[in-house]
Design a protein around this motif. Structure first.
Motif, PDB file in Angstrom:
ATOM      1  N   PHE A 132       0.836  -1.206   0.000  1.00 57.20           N
ATOM      2  CA  PHE A 132       0.000   0.000   0.000  1.00 57.20           C
ATOM      3  C   PHE A 132       0.871   1.256   0.000  1.00 57.20           C
ATOM      4  CE2 PHE A 132      -3.192   2.933   1.862  1.00 57.20           C
ATOM      5  CZ  PHE A 132      -4.217   2.695   0.962  1.00 57.20           C
ATOM      6  N   TYR A 133       1.913   1.249   0.813  1.00 60.79           N
ATOM      7  CA  TYR A 133       2.821   2.400   0.901  1.00 60.79           C
ATOM      8  C   TYR A 133       3.537   2.644  -0.424  1.00 60.79           C
ATOM      9  CZ  TYR A 133       6.855   5.200   2.385  1.00 60.79           C
ATOM     10  OH  TYR A 133       7.813   6.176   2.489  1.00 60.79           O
ATOM     11  N   PHE A 134       3.995   1.562  -1.059  1.00 60.25           N
ATOM     12  CA  PHE A 134       4.724   1.726  -2.313  1.00 60.25           C
ATOM     13  C   PHE A 134       3.796   2.195  -3.435  1.00 60.25           C
ATOM     14  CE2 PHE A 134       7.378   0.677  -5.939  1.00 60.25           C
ATOM     15  CZ  PHE A 134       8.634   0.998  -5.461  1.00 60.25           C
ATOM     16  N   GLN A 135       2.534   1.734  -3.424  1.00 62.56           N
ATOM     17  CA  GLN A 135       1.578   2.191  -4.425  1.00 62.56           C
ATOM     18  C   GLN A 135       1.299   3.686  -4.253  1.00 62.56           C
ATOM     19  OE1 GLN A 135       0.545   0.188  -6.871  1.00 62.56           O
ATOM     20  NE2 GLN A 135      -0.636   1.810  -7.857  1.00 62.56           N
ATOM     21  N   LYS A 136       1.306   4.176  -3.025  1.00 61.61           N
ATOM     22  CA  LYS A 136       1.166   5.610  -2.780  1.00 61.61           C
ATOM     23  C   LYS A 136       2.329   6.385  -3.397  1.00 61.61           C
ATOM     24  CE  LYS A 136      -1.497   5.724   1.555  1.00 61.61           C
ATOM     25  NZ  LYS A 136      -1.451   6.099   2.992  1.00 61.61           N
ATOM     26  N   ILE A 137       3.528   5.830  -3.267  1.00 65.52           N
ATOM     27  CA  ILE A 137       4.705   6.468  -3.865  1.00 65.52           C
ATOM     28  C   ILE A 137       4.560   6.540  -5.382  1.00 65.52           C
ATOM     29  CG2 ILE A 137       7.192   6.213  -4.259  1.00 65.52           C
ATOM     30  CD1 ILE A 137       7.433   4.998  -1.497  1.00 65.52           C
ATOM     31  N   ILE A 138       4.050   5.464  -5.983  1.00 61.59           N
ATOM     32  CA  ILE A 138       3.853   5.431  -7.433  1.00 61.59           C
ATOM     33  C   ILE A 138       2.891   6.543  -7.869  1.00 61.59           C
ATOM     34  CG2 ILE A 138       2.810   4.084  -9.312  1.00 61.59           C
ATOM     35  CD1 ILE A 138       3.951   1.581  -8.014  1.00 61.59           C
ATOM     36  N   CYS A 139       1.796   6.714  -7.132  1.00 59.09           N
ATOM     37  CA  CYS A 139       0.817   7.767  -7.458  1.00 59.09           C
ATOM     38  C   CYS A 139       1.450   9.150  -7.345  1.00 59.09           C
ATOM     39  CB  CYS A 139      -0.389   7.679  -6.526  1.00 59.09           C
ATOM     40  SG  CYS A 139      -1.384   6.194  -6.718  1.00 59.09           S
ATOM     41  N   PHE A 140       2.204   9.374  -6.276  1.00 63.35           N
ATOM     42  CA  PHE A 140       2.835  10.676  -6.042  1.00 63.35           C
ATOM     43  C   PHE A 140       3.852  11.004  -7.138  1.00 63.35           C
ATOM     44  CE2 PHE A 140       6.260  13.171  -3.997  1.00 63.35           C
ATOM     45  CZ  PHE A 140       5.541  14.321  -3.692  1.00 63.35           C
ATOM     46  N   VAL A 141       4.697  10.037  -7.469  1.00 59.47           N
ATOM     47  CA  VAL A 141       5.723  10.251  -8.496  1.00 59.47           C
ATOM     48  C   VAL A 141       5.078  10.454  -9.865  1.00 59.47           C
ATOM     49  CG1 VAL A 141       7.659   9.171  -9.715  1.00 59.47           C
ATOM     50  CG2 VAL A 141       7.485   8.985  -7.224  1.00 59.47           C
ATOM     51  N   ALA A 142       3.990   9.736 -10.160  1.00 60.66           N
ATOM     52  CA  ALA A 142       3.300   9.869 -11.451  1.00 60.66           C
ATOM     53  C   ALA A 142       2.799  11.299 -11.662  1.00 60.66           C
ATOM     54  CB  ALA A 142       2.140   8.886 -11.537  1.00 60.66           C
TER      55      ALA A 142
ATOM     56  N   SER B 266      -4.286   4.909 -13.355  1.00 61.70           N
ATOM     57  CA  SER B 266      -4.078   3.501 -12.994  1.00 61.70           C
ATOM     58  C   SER B 266      -3.423   3.375 -11.623  1.00 61.70           C
ATOM     59  CB  SER B 266      -3.221   2.808 -14.053  1.00 61.70           C
ATOM     60  OG  SER B 266      -1.936   3.408 -14.142  1.00 61.70           O
ATOM     61  N   GLY B 267      -2.603   4.377 -11.247  1.00 59.30           N
ATOM     62  CA  GLY B 267      -1.984   4.358  -9.928  1.00 59.30           C
ATOM     63  C   GLY B 267      -3.018   4.418  -8.814  1.00 59.30           C
ATOM     64  N   PHE B 268      -4.001   5.291  -8.980  1.00 58.70           N
ATOM     65  CA  PHE B 268      -5.049   5.408  -7.965  1.00 58.70           C
ATOM     66  C   PHE B 268      -6.004   4.214  -8.004  1.00 58.70           C
ATOM     67  CE2 PHE B 268      -3.701   9.864  -7.889  1.00 58.70           C
ATOM     68  CZ  PHE B 268      -3.711  10.102  -6.526  1.00 58.70           C
ATOM     69  N   ILE B 269      -6.213   3.648  -9.201  1.00 62.08           N
ATOM     70  CA  ILE B 269      -7.012   2.418  -9.285  1.00 62.08           C
ATOM     71  C   ILE B 269      -6.319   1.290  -8.523  1.00 62.08           C
ATOM     72  CG2 ILE B 269      -7.812   0.595 -10.842  1.00 62.08           C
ATOM     73  CD1 ILE B 269      -8.319   2.752 -12.939  1.00 62.08           C
TER      74      ILE B 269
END
Length: 337
Positions: free
Chosen positions: A11-21, A53-56
């Motif tokens: 979950f934490y890493f997916q948050k990073i992906i959304c932020f960086v995107a 897709s990051g938020f999905i």
């Protein structure tokens, strides 16, 4: 690492992906404004899909982590396949749109654009590509370790975005050096094909998970592992099936034990088999075993040499390979419809 820590890490890493995107999207918009490059603008629009897709994926990881309830007795893990399907669809849309955009530009000769400050554009695009690839690599690595299909899909999406970005960078460099306008559309077609292929693979994997498709690789791994760790009271194992619910596994099998075992003793063997699978595949494993009693024919390959009621002489050990254990290979004749 226990399951709760794995879920938090995913979950934490997916948050990073959304932020960086989001950050990379604005960098690409600035780069397009500086260079006036239509290719860079197309790549920036593609980054919008990374954000969506990051938020999905973030929603998917949250839902899949919810505990089982009355309406979802097997948990919420199937949402990861739906998320992956959406992401695969979005990637495919990007590939198709790049194809269409490329042929439109070829038809109307729209590649003769005046570029400005190309050196800044190439540097910034290369920078975004490196960040995307590194983030995608880590996402795939963590996803594979934790069995998070959503994180793997996000990682592959980021890596594909990197390839398209590098393709644009190469095209801009060659276009600037050679002044050959046909280089840009060729590179665009090559990378849009790669994007389409990745989107198709994600859709294919998601559909396989939703339809509970026969996973040969996973079944083979489980069969070989159980063969290596088998107990002498586990005389035979067959009708082996696996259903995936995200990172959770539901395993069905038929286990043959000595005929003189009572219910308590047979149940103890099932518990041992369940614990063994959890040791290898994580605590989210559920195992349902149908107990069968051995017959005289089983004596020829029964490994319990201390059995006092053996009727036939032991001949050889039968390895629990995929051909011997899987449900498909024991029922390979299609029923008549």
């Amino acid at each position: 690492m226990d399951d709760s820590k794995k879920i938090k890490l995913n979950f934490y890493f997916q948050k990073i992906i959304c932020f960086v995107a989001i950050i990379l999207f604005f960098i690409k918009l600035v780069t397009w404004h500086i260079t006036s490059s239509l290719s860079i603008f197309s790549d920036a629009m593609e980054s919008l899909i990374n954000i969506i897709s990051g938020f999905i994926g973030l929603c998917s990881l949250y839902i899949s982590s919810l505990p089982k309830d009355q309406n979802h007795p097997y948990g919420h893990g199937k949402i990861e396949f739906i998320s992956t399907a959406i992401e695969g669809f979005l990637i495919s849309v990007v590939g198709i749109s790049v194809f269409i955009n490329t042929f439109i530009r070829i038809k109307y000769n729209m590649y003769e654009v005046i570029l400005s400050r190309l050196d800044y554009g190439i540097f910034l695009m290369f920078f975004t590509g490196i960040i995307n690839y590194f983030l995608g690599f880590l996402a795939c690595k963590i996803g594979n370790q934790n069995g998070a299909l959503t994180l793997i899909a996000s990682g592959k999406h980021l890596q594909i975005d990197t390839y398209s970005t590098f393709g644009i960078v190469v095209g801009l460099i060659l276009l600037n050096v050679t002044k050959c306008i046909w280089i840009d559309p060729i590179i665009s077609i090559i990378f849009s094909s790669l994007i389409l292929y990745t989107g198709f693979k994600l859709l294919r994997n998601a559909t396989a998970g939703i339809m509970d498709e026969y996973d040969k690789k996973l079944l083979k791994k489980l069969s070989l592992y159980l063969n290596e760790k088998r107990d002498i009271n586990w005389i035979d194992l067959h009708h082996l099936k696996i259903i995936k619910y995200g990172s959770a596994l539901h395993i069905d099998c038929h286990l043959t034990v000595p005929w003189f075992f009572n219910i308590k003793e047979a149940n103890q063997e099932v518990k041992k088999l369940t614990q063994l699978t959890k040791n290898e595949f994580g605590s989210k494993v559920e195992l349902s075993a149908h107990i069968e009693a051995c017959s005289n024919n089983h004596c020829t390959f029964c490994l319990n040499h201390y059995c006092q009621v053996r009727k036939n002489v032991f001949q050889k050990k039968i390895l629990w390979t995929l051909d011997k254990t899987s449900y498909y290979n024991n029922n390979n004749k299609n029923p008549k419809l």
